[in-house]
Write an enzyme that holds these catalytic residues in place. Sequence first.
Site, PDB file in Angstrom:
ATOM      1  N   GLU A  61       0.837  -1.189   0.000  1.00  0.00           N
ATOM      2  CA  GLU A  61       0.000   0.000   0.000  1.00  0.00           C
ATOM      3  C   GLU A  61       0.877   1.246   0.000  1.00  0.00           C
ATOM      4  O   GLU A  61       2.106   1.157   0.035  1.00  0.00           O
ATOM      5  CB  GLU A  61      -0.939  -0.015   1.221  1.00  0.00           C
ATOM      6  CG  GLU A  61      -1.935  -1.169   1.179  1.00  0.00           C
ATOM      7  CD  GLU A  61      -3.004  -1.074   2.237  1.00  0.00           C
ATOM      8  OE1 GLU A  61      -3.152   0.007   2.844  1.00  0.00           O
ATOM      9  OE2 GLU A  61      -3.692  -2.076   2.467  1.00  0.00           O
ATOM     10  N   HIS A 100      -8.563  10.018   4.741  1.00  0.00           N
ATOM     11  CA  HIS A 100      -8.252   9.006   3.717  1.00  0.00           C
ATOM     12  C   HIS A 100      -8.520   9.609   2.345  1.00  0.00           C
ATOM     13  O   HIS A 100      -9.571  10.197   2.106  1.00  0.00           O
ATOM     14  CB  HIS A 100      -9.094   7.745   3.905  1.00  0.00           C
ATOM     15  CG  HIS A 100      -8.530   6.563   3.167  1.00  0.00           C
ATOM     16  ND1 HIS A 100      -8.607   6.441   1.795  1.00  0.00           N
ATOM     17  CD2 HIS A 100      -7.855   5.476   3.604  1.00  0.00           C
ATOM     18  CE1 HIS A 100      -8.017   5.316   1.429  1.00  0.00           C
ATOM     19  NE2 HIS A 100      -7.551   4.715   2.509  1.00  0.00           N
ATOM     20  N   HIS A 103     -10.864   9.647   8.352  1.00  0.00           N
ATOM     21  CA  HIS A 103     -10.709   8.196   8.399  1.00  0.00           C
ATOM     22  C   HIS A 103     -10.169   7.671   9.719  1.00  0.00           C
ATOM     23  O   HIS A 103     -10.679   6.696  10.246  1.00  0.00           O
ATOM     24  CB  HIS A 103      -9.790   7.749   7.260  1.00  0.00           C
ATOM     25  CG  HIS A 103      -9.512   6.284   7.228  1.00  0.00           C
ATOM     26  ND1 HIS A 103     -10.520   5.347   7.193  1.00  0.00           N
ATOM     27  CD2 HIS A 103      -8.338   5.585   7.231  1.00  0.00           C
ATOM     28  CE1 HIS A 103      -9.979   4.124   7.163  1.00  0.00           C
ATOM     29  NE2 HIS A 103      -8.670   4.251   7.211  1.00  0.00           N
ATOM     30  N   ARG A 128      -0.712   8.941   2.741  1.00  0.00           N
ATOM     31  CA  ARG A 128      -2.113   9.356   2.617  1.00  0.00           C
ATOM     32  C   ARG A 128      -2.286  10.868   2.663  1.00  0.00           C
ATOM     33  O   ARG A 128      -3.084  11.425   1.913  1.00  0.00           O
ATOM     34  CB  ARG A 128      -2.932   8.711   3.746  1.00  0.00           C
ATOM     35  CG  ARG A 128      -3.143   7.232   3.557  1.00  0.00           C
ATOM     36  CD  ARG A 128      -3.856   6.620   4.720  1.00  0.00           C
ATOM     37  NE  ARG A 128      -4.132   5.209   4.448  1.00  0.00           N
ATOM     38  CZ  ARG A 128      -4.661   4.381   5.321  1.00  0.00           C
ATOM     39  NH1 ARG A 128      -4.973   4.792   6.530  1.00  0.00           N
ATOM     40  NH2 ARG A 128      -4.891   3.117   4.998  1.00  0.00           N
TER      41      ARG A 128
END
Length: 418
Positions: free
Chosen positions: A113, A227, A329, A268
């Site tokens: 990720e 997010h 988030h 992010r």
Amino acid sequence: MLNNKYDEIICGAGCSGLFCALNLPKEHNILVISKAGLEDSDSFLAQGGICVKHDDNDFDAFFEDTMKAGHNENNPAAVKEMIDRSREIINDLVSLGVAFEKNPDGSFKYTREGAHSRPRILFHEDITGKEITSTLLAVAKTRANITLVPNTLLLDILEENNCCSGAIILHEGKECYIQARNVIMACGGVGGLYENSTNFPELTGDALAISKMHNVELEHIDYVQIHPTTLYSQKKGRRFLISESVRGEGALLYNDNHERFTCETLARDVVTKNIRAEMKKFGSKHVWLDMRPLGEHEILTHFPNIRKACLEEGYDPLTDLIPVVPAQHYFMGGVKVDLNSHTSMENLYCVGEAACNGVHGKNRLASNSLLESLVFAKNAAKKMILDKASFRPLPDYKYDKARFLRIHEEIRKQVKGE
């Protein structure tokens, strides 16, 4: 019917609360309460996966990735503890029945990720949190010493001279004053304070307000993560998160001119900043995510639930670009705890998203949340076993709802920077 005394009261039935309960002795009488249903915790919503030190040579890179994502505001000792214990936690989960994706040869399959320098994330389709938490919940239901109670609210803690002796909970409309050796707050984050969030709406920072009422230390309560890619919708309510692992596997971001504008695997907060810049530039309410580079097989097998959610909004990731927008988030601040999840009050612990042990710094690295929650929940259980706390008399104390609401509003403003 609840008892008036338990060895431990755990306030929250997400992965951290459940894992803590499962690591306490079977001789302990444990009460686990959930503010909503037992399956209405954010742990069930985690899609991407859970990090683990890939091999003996991965420590330095894993440490550096976590620190860099957190803008080097992380607690290095906490980061080291999380990484060193990661394989132990995975082994615990597998022994309890959690099924992670595997290669044809039986080895674990890893994904990557954003802001990770290599693949080190284990997963179960795109519902890893549900796989882990539902397994923990199923095991907890088999333990005769664990009482699981849904729709029950932690109103306050009972304490005197900075020592916790129990909790006040709202159960079936009644205030219940319950004695305990230890109280563990696993109340989750702060998403319910925001209009657009991936969190369940009942997560409103209750642990923060209760802690502040009793002068328990808090830390970095304005450290809130956005997010970058949630599914855009004109409907009100919780936003559906499109996992970062989608971009880690090769999905691309486009603006309204069908131009790529960022590296999709950056941290992010960086991707969020770049998306918002494009939205402002074009006056648009979202940008576009292209999952087609992943291929049909990967979308159907790795991300079936994401595709299902997109289809419900009228978009098919196999053929269409998907509208995405940033939303609140995760919460990196919280109740200040040490490496054993112990707060500044004796016999009071805090685990999961409500706690701040410093692992995440100012910005959480993707898929560190489940790992961090489990490592330090187990540490809390070990500490409680070691300390062997005694029952303390309940103080002469009554719940003051007006004071709680007043302090809760102060917390809301601090969290949101108002």
